[in-house]
Write an enzyme that holds these catalytic residues in place. Sequence first.
Site, short mmCIF file in Angstrom:
data_model
loop_
_atom_site.label_atom_id
_atom_site.label_comp_id
_atom_site.label_asym_id
_atom_site.label_seq_id
_atom_site.Cartn_x
_atom_site.Cartn_y
_atom_site.Cartn_z
N LYS A 52 0.84 -1.20 0.00
CA LYS A 52 0.00 0.00 0.00
C LYS A 52 0.88 1.25 0.00
O LYS A 52 0.62 2.19 -0.75
CB LYS A 52 -0.93 -0.02 1.22
CG LYS A 52 -2.00 -1.09 1.14
CD LYS A 52 -2.79 -1.30 2.44
CE LYS A 52 -3.75 -2.47 2.31
NZ LYS A 52 -4.52 -2.77 3.51
N GLN A 96 -4.35 -1.73 9.81
CA GLN A 96 -4.29 -3.03 9.16
C GLN A 96 -4.81 -4.13 10.10
O GLN A 96 -4.41 -4.20 11.26
CB GLN A 96 -2.84 -3.33 8.72
CG GLN A 96 -2.66 -4.59 7.90
CD GLN A 96 -3.32 -4.54 6.53
OE1 GLN A 96 -3.53 -3.48 5.96
NE2 GLN A 96 -3.66 -5.70 5.99
N ASP A 119 -10.80 2.71 4.26
CA ASP A 119 -11.08 1.28 4.12
C ASP A 119 -12.58 1.04 3.96
O ASP A 119 -13.00 -0.07 3.59
CB ASP A 119 -10.63 0.53 5.39
CG ASP A 119 -9.35 -0.25 5.17
OD1 ASP A 119 -9.05 -0.61 4.01
OD2 ASP A 119 -8.64 -0.49 6.17
#
Length: 294
Positions: A52, A96, A119
């Site tokens: 990412k 994460q 997200d």
Amino acid sequence: MTILDGKDLSQRIKNELALEVAEVKRNGGKIPHLAAVLVGENPASQVYVRNKVKSCEEVGFKSTLVKKEEGITEAELLQAVHDLNNDPDIDGFIVQLPLPRHINEERITLAIDPKKDVDGFHPVNFGRMALGMACYLPATPFGIVTMLERYGIETSGKHAVIIGRSNIVGTPMGILLSRKGKVGDCTVTITHSRTRDLPGMVRQADIIVAAIGIPHFVTGDMVKEGAVVIDVGINRIDDPTAKKGTRLVGDVDYAAVAPKCSFITPVPGGVGPMTVMSLLMNTMKASKKEIYGG
Ligand code: GUN
């Protein structure tokens, strides 16, 4: 049969984003800035987060990696989330997952400011999606609808059968494909472990989304001639002929299914590369304050 090439498409979209960032820079605007919080040493998470951050650099975004020890307390992690919520330079951030067992993932997700939740995991974004309002879509569904759109695949009136009902793939895909709109207007069936005659259901599908996490679950006899097959699975299986002794396969038996399809995503190189691109697109939207204004 056409292969839906996620590697190529995600690269093309990255190029578009890079042009947009260059334009922002030329005009003296704010450069999009994504932060990623990584807790502990989970090897898969380290790879994902590195990917990412690398993708941010490729398109000219700023990125910040916030690394925390495995032993961080929930209160300390909540504080880190609050700091990112209040940092005016950070447009969007992710924490994460999975988190260590002593930390409640739900509490952490709820603490993220929905305006920065690139997200799309916060219930405010999920609710907005369900209501058809502007929102950050979760990465995998966003990647899939982008793929269907960019390849010009007609979805209106089609029967979409989704295998798996997770919060981050199956359930949102059902919502997105059934809503009114460009990629939508499907009749949707969501199937799962309790579904009776699952193969019979899948056989009726014009569009199959396989997100169940079982290697080669969808076999050739389960697929109607001309179906569109989206394989979300990433499963590592033993393969003595491979250099590492293992290889990645999807939830679909590609060799048997591909010849029957109109379109199919490969694994790797299908849905996977599209997910990072989704995160970048959401970060760009956050930077432009496209969804929440302000
Ligand atoms: N772990 C696996 N996939 C994801 C994702 O899309 N976002 C976050 N935050 N964690 C993940």
